[in-house]
Design a protein around this motif. Structure first.
Motif, PDB file in Angstrom:
ATOM      1  N   GLY A   1      45.025  26.316  11.260  1.00 21.11           N
ATOM      2  CA  GLY A   1      45.660  26.820  10.055  1.00 21.11           C
ATOM      3  C   GLY A   1      47.127  26.459  10.042  1.00 21.11           C
ATOM      4  O   GLY A   1      47.695  26.128  11.094  1.00 21.11           O
ATOM      5  N   GLU A   2      47.713  26.499   8.878  1.00 22.93           N
ATOM      6  CA  GLU A   2      49.134  26.164   8.718  1.00 22.93           C
ATOM      7  C   GLU A   2      49.690  26.851   7.492  1.00 22.93           C
ATOM      8  O   GLU A   2      48.973  27.125   6.529  1.00 22.93           O
ATOM      9  N   ALA A   3      51.000  27.065   7.507  1.00 20.08           N
ATOM     10  CA  ALA A   3      51.723  27.471   6.301  1.00 20.08           C
ATOM     11  C   ALA A   3      52.077  26.189   5.549  1.00 20.08           C
ATOM     12  O   ALA A   3      52.263  25.139   6.160  1.00 20.08           O
ATOM     13  N   LEU A   4      52.136  26.271   4.231  1.00 18.59           N
ATOM     14  CA  LEU A   4      52.433  25.104   3.404  1.00 18.59           C
ATOM     15  C   LEU A   4      53.782  25.270   2.711  1.00 18.59           C
ATOM     16  O   LEU A   4      54.182  26.388   2.385  1.00 18.59           O
ATOM     17  N   LEU A   5      54.465  24.162   2.478  1.00 16.45           N
ATOM     18  CA  LEU A   5      55.701  24.188   1.693  1.00 16.45           C
ATOM     19  C   LEU A   5      55.370  24.511   0.244  1.00 16.45           C
ATOM     20  O   LEU A   5      54.218  24.385  -0.181  1.00 16.45           O
ATOM     21  N   PRO A   6      56.359  24.914  -0.563  1.00 14.12           N
ATOM     22  CA  PRO A   6      56.107  25.296  -1.959  1.00 14.12           C
ATOM     23  C   PRO A   6      55.504  24.155  -2.789  1.00 14.12           C
ATOM     24  O   PRO A   6      55.664  22.975  -2.453  1.00 14.12           O
ATOM     25  N   PRO A   7      54.833  24.498  -3.889  1.00 17.54           N
ATOM     26  CA  PRO A   7      54.205  23.495  -4.752  1.00 17.54           C
ATOM     27  C   PRO A   7      55.161  22.409  -5.241  1.00 17.54           C
ATOM     28  O   PRO A   7      54.744  21.271  -5.449  1.00 17.54           O
ATOM     29  N   ALA A   8      56.419  22.720  -5.401  1.00 11.08           N
ATOM     30  CA  ALA A   8      57.382  21.712  -5.868  1.00 11.08           C
ATOM     31  C   ALA A   8      57.510  20.552  -4.885  1.00 11.08           C
ATOM     32  O   ALA A   8      57.944  19.461  -5.249  1.00 11.08           O
ATOM     33  N   GLU A   9      57.124  20.775  -3.632  1.00 15.73           N
ATOM     34  CA  GLU A   9      57.178  19.717  -2.613  1.00 15.73           C
ATOM     35  C   GLU A   9      55.912  18.852  -2.606  1.00 15.73           C
ATOM     36  O   GLU A   9      55.844  17.854  -1.903  1.00 15.73           O
ATOM     37  N   ALA A  10      54.909  19.267  -3.377  1.00 19.76           N
ATOM     38  CA  ALA A  10      53.612  18.577  -3.380  1.00 19.76           C
ATOM     39  C   ALA A  10      53.664  17.307  -4.221  1.00 19.76           C
ATOM     40  O   ALA A  10      54.526  17.129  -5.080  1.00 19.76           O
ATOM     41  N   ARG A  11      52.718  16.438  -3.983  1.00 16.96           N
ATOM     42  CA  ARG A  11      52.465  15.262  -4.810  1.00 16.96           C
ATOM     43  C   ARG A  11      50.981  15.266  -5.119  1.00 16.96           C
ATOM     44  O   ARG A  11      50.157  15.571  -4.256  1.00 16.96           O
ATOM     45  N   THR A  12      50.633  14.942  -6.345  1.00 17.81           N
ATOM     46  CA  THR A  12      49.240  14.883  -6.764  1.00 17.81           C
ATOM     47  C   THR A  12      48.898  13.436  -7.071  1.00 17.81           C
ATOM     48  O   THR A  12      49.627  12.774  -7.808  1.00 17.81           O
TER      49      THR A  12
END
Length: 120
Positions: A50-61
Motif C-alpha cells: 500500500g501507499e499514500a498518493l500525491l494529490p490529484p493535481a499531480e496526476a496525469r491521465t
C-alpha cells in the motif's frame, strides 16, 4: 487466501502532500494507519502492500484517441471532486465479507473494497 484492494478516499480540499506539507497532521494520520495495520494483522488478515498518493493535481491521465494507437496526455483530474483517491492497501483476507469488516475499521472516511482477479 483471496486478495483485495482498499481504495482510500478523503476530502480533496484537506489533502496533505506528505510529511513536509503538514507534519503534525501527517504524523497523526500515520499513527492511526499504523494502529489499524496492527489490527488487520491481529485479525488474521495480511497487508501485502500500500501507499499514500500525491494529490490529484499531480496526476496525469493518458487516454486513447479515436481507437487508434495515439494517446492524449492530460494534467490532473477531469473534474473538480469533493473526494480524492488518497492511497490504497492490498490486503489478503479470508473472504469479501471479512475484507469489508476490516474496511469498516480503516481510519479513512471512504474505503472502496475491490476483489483482485487471481492471475497465478
Amino acid at each position: 487466501m483471496p486478495s483485495y484492494v482498499f481504495l482510500l478516499y478523503g476530502d480533496a480540499a484537506a489533502y496533505v502532500d506528505g510529511p513536509d506539507d503538514d507534519p503534525s497532521s501527517w504524523e497523526d494520520s500515520m499513527k492511526k494507519h499504523s494502529e489499524w495495520s496492527a489490527y488487520v494483522e491481529a485479525s488474521g488478515a495480511r497487508i501485502l502492500g500500500g501507499e499514500a498518493l500525491l494529490p490529484p493535481a499531480e496526476a496525469r491521465t493518458v487516454r486513447t484517441v479515436d481507437d487508434s494507437a495515439d494517446r492524449l496526455v492530460m494534467d490532473g483530474p477531469f473534474a473538480e471532486v469533493k473526494e480524492a483517491l488518497g492511497g490504497y492497501y492490498v490486503i489478503e483476507a479470508a473472504s469479501l465479507e471479512a475484507a469489508v469488516e476490516l474496511a469498516k475499521t480503516c481510519p479513512e472516511p471512504t474505503v472502496e473494497v475491490r476483489p483482485i482477479v487471481p492471475t497465478s
